[in-house]
Scaffold this active site. Structure first.
Site, PDB file in Angstrom:
ATOM      1  N   TYR A 182       0.508   0.036  10.725  1.00 18.45           N
ATOM      2  CA  TYR A 182       0.054  -0.292   9.371  1.00 18.45           C
ATOM      3  C   TYR A 182       1.162  -0.019   8.363  1.00 18.45           C
ATOM      4  O   TYR A 182       1.449  -0.849   7.489  1.00 18.45           O
ATOM      5  CB  TYR A 182      -1.191   0.522   9.028  1.00 18.45           C
ATOM      6  N   SER A 185       0.852  -1.189   0.000  1.00 21.25           N
ATOM      7  CA  SER A 185       0.000   0.000   0.000  1.00 21.25           C
ATOM      8  C   SER A 185       0.882   1.231   0.000  1.00 21.25           C
ATOM      9  O   SER A 185       2.042   1.183   0.432  1.00 21.25           O
ATOM     10  CB  SER A 185      -0.894   0.000   1.240  1.00 21.25           C
TER      11      SER A 185
END
Length: 318
Positions: A182, A157
């Protein structure tokens, strides 16, 4: 064998869909494993691969939800898998290996984002433990079925920009930050593909990582509405407010391209975005591209060794 981390002129764009990148590609007889293949981008990926003739194995933590989402779709087999549970990973991989089938495509697509502090396995931080270590272990366990010709796709990502690997405290034992956690997990996804490709190329296994783009999917379930508004993702009514968001069909395009495109034959280890090989940019840069800390082969080798210690698994160990 090293593939330059620079665009190749794919001819596709950020708006291309998974079905468009599969146009003219026949996957009949191919076997794919798609983690999270029943929700969000994973679901669109499963649909596209089946539409091109592939048989798709969908490991699912929520088997009932997977059965409902994939009802009526031929060529799909659902199995039980919790990426946060190493025993579950072993059981699932053993079932796949027992079939004697070769796995042509492994798409490590499942993930969690910005969840409250949670521990999995032997106390691992959940985002790193699920998004990275779970997929690391699954790939190691499935290696006998991958060896001899496969592509492994690691869905990273743009969130990797938020953090490199926090070697001093990877499991956030000294204070938790959900977005840094994350970011670290997404950096790990990219570094994992980089080193897997280095080791796997001689066995005809190539690996890629990618940013699918911004898409509204169930991945956002842990981010409160007010935070999504503050981030500019949705309006006060919860409607998408970012004109740059892709549709799920567009979001699945880059991972499907990574897994199947003949344009990438003989390549590997690179980070992709918008159905193209991305450029490397400084870690403090703005805009698109893979940050230097997520494209560093020394960091990738260090992460591989650390992951092997954490899980006790390394298919390439002497």
């Amino acid at each position: 064998m090293t593939t330059p981390q620079q665009p190749i002129g794919s001819g596709f764009t950020r708006d291309s869909t998974a079905r468009e990148v599969l146009d003219g590609i026949d996957l009949t007889g191919r076997l794919a494993v798609v983690t999270g293949g029943y929700s969000g981008l994973g679901l669109e990926t499963t649909r596209a691969l089946v539409g091109a003739g592939a048989e798709v194995l969908v490991p699912a933590r929520r088997v009932g939800a997977a059965q409902e989402a994939l009802a009526g779709l031929d060529g799909v087999a659902i199995g039980e898998l919790d990426l946060g549970d190493q025993d579950s990973i072993t059981r699932y991989a053993d079932d796949v290996l027992a079939s004697g089938r070769h796995v042509d495509l492994l798409l490590n697509s499942a993930g969690i984002m910005a969840c409250p502090e949670t521990r999995v396995g032997p106390g691992w931080e959940a985002q790193l433990g699920t998004n990275h270590l779970g997929h690391y272990a699954l790939t190691q366990r499935l290696w006998p079925a991958l060896r001899g010709g496969a592509r492994v796709v690691s869905v990273s990502s743009a969130g990797h920009r938020r953090s490199g690997i926090r070697w001093e405290d990877p499991h956030f034992e000294r204070g938790y930050d959900k977005w840094a956690a994350y970011g670290q997990a997404k950096t790990a996804n990219a570094l994992f593909a980089l080193h897997l490709d280095r080791l796997g190329a001689e066995h005809d296994v190539r690996a890629f990582s990618l940013h699918p783009g911004g898409i509204m999917t169930p991945l956002q379930r842990h981010v409160p509405r007010e935070e999504q508004v503050a981030l500019g993702w949705v309006d006060e009514e919860g409607r998408p407010a970012n004109a740059g968001f892709k549709t799920p069909e567009q979001g699945a395009a880059t991972q499907v391209w990574a897994a199947t495109s003949p344009q990438l034959d003989g390549m590997g280890g690179v980070y992709l975005e918008d159905v193209e090989v991305a450029r490397v940019v400084p870690s403090d840069a703005d805009g698109p591209g893979v940050r230097e800390h997520a494209a560093d082969p020394d960091q990738a080798a260090r992460l591989w060794a650390w992951s092997a210690e954490q899980t006790g698994l390394d298919a390439f160990a002497a």
